[in-house]
Design an enzyme around this catalytic site. Structure first.
Site, PDB file in Angstrom:
ATOM      1  N   HIS A 124      -3.909  -2.924  -6.125  1.00  0.00           N
ATOM      2  CA  HIS A 124      -3.095  -1.690  -6.568  1.00  0.00           C
ATOM      3  C   HIS A 124      -4.423  -0.708  -6.883  1.00  0.00           C
ATOM      4  CE1 HIS A 124       0.757  -4.005  -7.542  1.00  0.00           C
ATOM      5  NE2 HIS A 124       0.504  -3.725  -6.279  1.00  0.00           N
TER       6      HIS A 124
ATOM      7  N   GLY B  12       1.707   2.625  -2.742  1.00  0.00           N
ATOM      8  CA  GLY B  12       1.271   3.566  -3.829  1.00  0.00           C
ATOM      9  C   GLY B  12       2.179   2.947  -5.240  1.00  0.00           C
TER      10      GLY B  12
ATOM     11  N   ASP C  58       1.053  -1.427   0.045  1.00  0.00           N
ATOM     12  CA  ASP C  58       0.085  -0.133   0.094  1.00  0.00           C
ATOM     13  C   ASP C  58       0.925   1.269  -0.225  1.00  0.00           C
ATOM     14  OD1 ASP C  58      -2.274  -1.578   0.111  1.00  0.00           O
ATOM     15  OD2 ASP C  58      -2.016  -2.050   2.178  1.00  0.00           O
TER      16      ASP C  58
ATOM     17  N   ARG D 145      -6.355   0.796   8.001  1.00  0.00           N
ATOM     18  CA  ARG D 145      -4.917   0.593   8.138  1.00  0.00           C
ATOM     19  C   ARG D 145      -4.473   1.320   9.235  1.00  0.00           C
ATOM     20  NH1 ARG D 145      -4.181   2.107   1.669  1.00  0.00           N
ATOM     21  NH2 ARG D 145      -4.757   0.254   0.977  1.00  0.00           N
TER      22      ARG D 145
ATOM     23  N   THR E 277      -5.537 -11.503   4.534  1.00  0.00           N
ATOM     24  CA  THR E 277      -6.366 -10.925   3.967  1.00  0.00           C
ATOM     25  C   THR E 277      -7.684 -11.841   3.745  1.00  0.00           C
ATOM     26  OG1 THR E 277      -5.435 -11.792   1.784  1.00  0.00           O
ATOM     27  CG2 THR E 277      -5.113  -9.582   2.742  1.00  0.00           C
TER      28      THR E 277
ATOM     29  N   GLN F 156       2.813  -5.935  -2.900  1.00  0.00           N
ATOM     30  CA  GLN F 156       3.179  -5.896  -1.190  1.00  0.00           C
ATOM     31  C   GLN F 156       4.447  -5.167  -0.923  1.00  0.00           C
ATOM     32  OE1 GLN F 156       2.795  -9.695  -1.566  1.00  0.00           O
ATOM     33  NE2 GLN F 156       0.722  -9.890  -0.575  1.00  0.00           N
TER      34      GLN F 156
ATOM     35  N   GLY G 256      -0.542  13.560  -5.892  1.00  0.00           N
ATOM     36  CA  GLY G 256      -2.034  13.552  -5.860  1.00  0.00           C
ATOM     37  C   GLY G 256      -2.460  12.161  -6.558  1.00  0.00           C
TER      38      GLY G 256
ATOM     39  N   LEU H  93       3.162  12.793  -1.131  1.00  0.00           N
ATOM     40  CA  LEU H  93       3.900  13.858  -0.334  1.00  0.00           C
ATOM     41  C   LEU H  93       2.777  14.795  -0.035  1.00  0.00           C
ATOM     42  CD1 LEU H  93       6.627  14.523   0.649  1.00  0.00           C
ATOM     43  CD2 LEU H  93       6.960  15.849  -1.334  1.00  0.00           C
TER      44      LEU H  93
ATOM     45  N   ASN I  59      -4.252 -11.225  -3.047  1.00  0.00           N
ATOM     46  CA  ASN I  59      -4.336 -10.584  -1.926  1.00  0.00           C
ATOM     47  C   ASN I  59      -3.872  -9.239  -1.890  1.00  0.00           C
ATOM     48  OD1 ASN I  59      -1.910 -11.214  -2.390  1.00  0.00           O
ATOM     49  ND2 ASN I  59      -1.238 -12.102  -0.351  1.00  0.00           N
TER      50      ASN I  59
END
Ligand code: IMP
Ligand code: MG
Length: 336
Positions: A46, A19, A17, A257, A126, A178, A325, A284, A43
């Site tokens: 994206h 990104g 996670d 999370r 998961t 992952q 973003g 960011l 599991n």
């Protein structure tokens, strides 16, 4: 085509996670890869925002948004047939997706075992059944993709396709799932997933040797998150996470999370074990809201720049991509 970007491995640094989906979708549009090979299993989800639509993909490679890119699932991957077919339809990629004939298959019984087996209790998996499916593969009793009639139209030899593409100087992205801290070998065992998640393992699952890799792009998030059980250094309370805007719900499972500030020591460890040559830092704009949508490094506020510099100093790896973003092009790209 830029020769030095022929084959790039994208790996996660923390607990998934980070990104990676966003970074891969950017590379898909910008670098125009010829092939994108996804590793791992169902599991992992994206998340990709594209043309106002949100996709949480468990099986289809993140580069699907570039219609010229061939999408492959490697021999080391573990296929959830129903989910894959659903996503093929959703993304409209039936004519350019291939599954290695030797990829293993995850079945409904594995999900049940995942949720009921005593030895998995307390790990916070998961529940998709990936651990039990891999256990079965190790026992040499698993079904493979070539045994499944619905997969017949997609079967291919991924290692052959990828190596031929590299021989022809085509561009390839190896898409990890992952992150290193969930690696069966290098992570926070036993609170890990059922496979190694490092860059080397991503290559191995796809059928590409380490000498063919031009870049290992390691993806960090500006703060850390974790779902499921296991240690999270510096963990914040739920209230504090909400206050900071770091509170997230998992794309794949809908679970909350947990979160913590960026850990520079872990970042260094991940850079070392992945032999990272480049880094990406996502979200960011969550840490520094004035970064939102910025696409030029000089326009970042000073405190955001010094955060990036600190990561570079600690890890010894240059931060080349910075996410500002959710849309694929919300990126500061510092490559040439
Ligand atoms: P499993 O991979 O389902 O066996 O779960 C083992 C551990 O890995 C649990 O803590 C899961 O929450 C975590 N995990 C597995 N896949 C992902 C992912 O894609 N993102 C975040 N955590 C994951
Ligand atoms: Mg995810």
């Amino acid at each position: 085509m830029v020769k030095d970007l022929t084959c790039i491995v994208v790996a996660g640094a923390f607990w998934g996670d980070e990104g990676k989906g966003k970074i891969i979708s950017y590379l898909a549009l910008k670098d125009k890869p010829d092939l994108c090979i996804r590793t791992g299993s169902v599991n992992a989800a994206h998340t990709i925002y594209f043309q106002g639509k949100r996709y949480a993909l468990h099986m289809v490679p993140g580069a699907f948004i570039n219609p010229e890119c061939r999408l492959l699932l490697g021999a080391g991957s573990n296929i959830h047939v129903e989910q894959l077919l659903k996503e093929i339809e959703l993304t409209g990629v039936e004519n350019r997706l291939g599954v290695d004939k030797q990829a293993s298959v995850i079945e409904e019984k594995h999900s049940i075992q995942d949720k009921t087996s005593a030895h998995l209790k307390g790990i916070g998996t998961t529940g998709w059944g990936v651990g039990p499916a891999i256990e079965e593969r190790v026992r040499r009793t698993a079904k493979l993709a070539k045994d499944i009639p619905e997969l017949k139209p997609y079967l291919t030899d991924v290692a052959e396709e990828v190596n031929q593409a590299l021989d022809a100087n085509k561009k390839v992205i190896l898409e990890g799932t992952q992150g290193l801290m969930l690696s069966l070998f290098h992570g926070t065992y036993p609170y890990v997933t059922g496979r190694d998640t490092s860059a080397a393992a991503i290559c191995s699952e796809a059928g590409v040797g380490p000498t063919r890799i031009d870049h290992v792009l390691l993806v960090y998030k500006s703060f850390m998150t974790r779902v499921g059980a296991g240690p999270l250094p510096g963990e914040l309370s739920r209230e504090e996470a909400i206050k900071r805007g770091w509170f997230e719900i998992a794309a794949g499972t809908g679970r909350e999370r947990r979160s913590a500030p960026f850990d520079f020591e872990l970042a260094r460890k991940a850079a070392k074990i992945n032999s990272a040559t480049q880094a990406a830092v996502t979200k960011l704009d969550v840490l520094y809201p004035s970064c939102k949508g910025v696409r030029n490094y000089d326009e970042l506020p000073a405190e955001a720049k010094s955060f990036i510099t600190e990561i570079e100093n600690y890890t010894g790896v240059q931060v080349v991509l910075i996410g500002t973003g959710p849309e694929p092009l919300d990126i500061v790209d510092r490559r040439n």
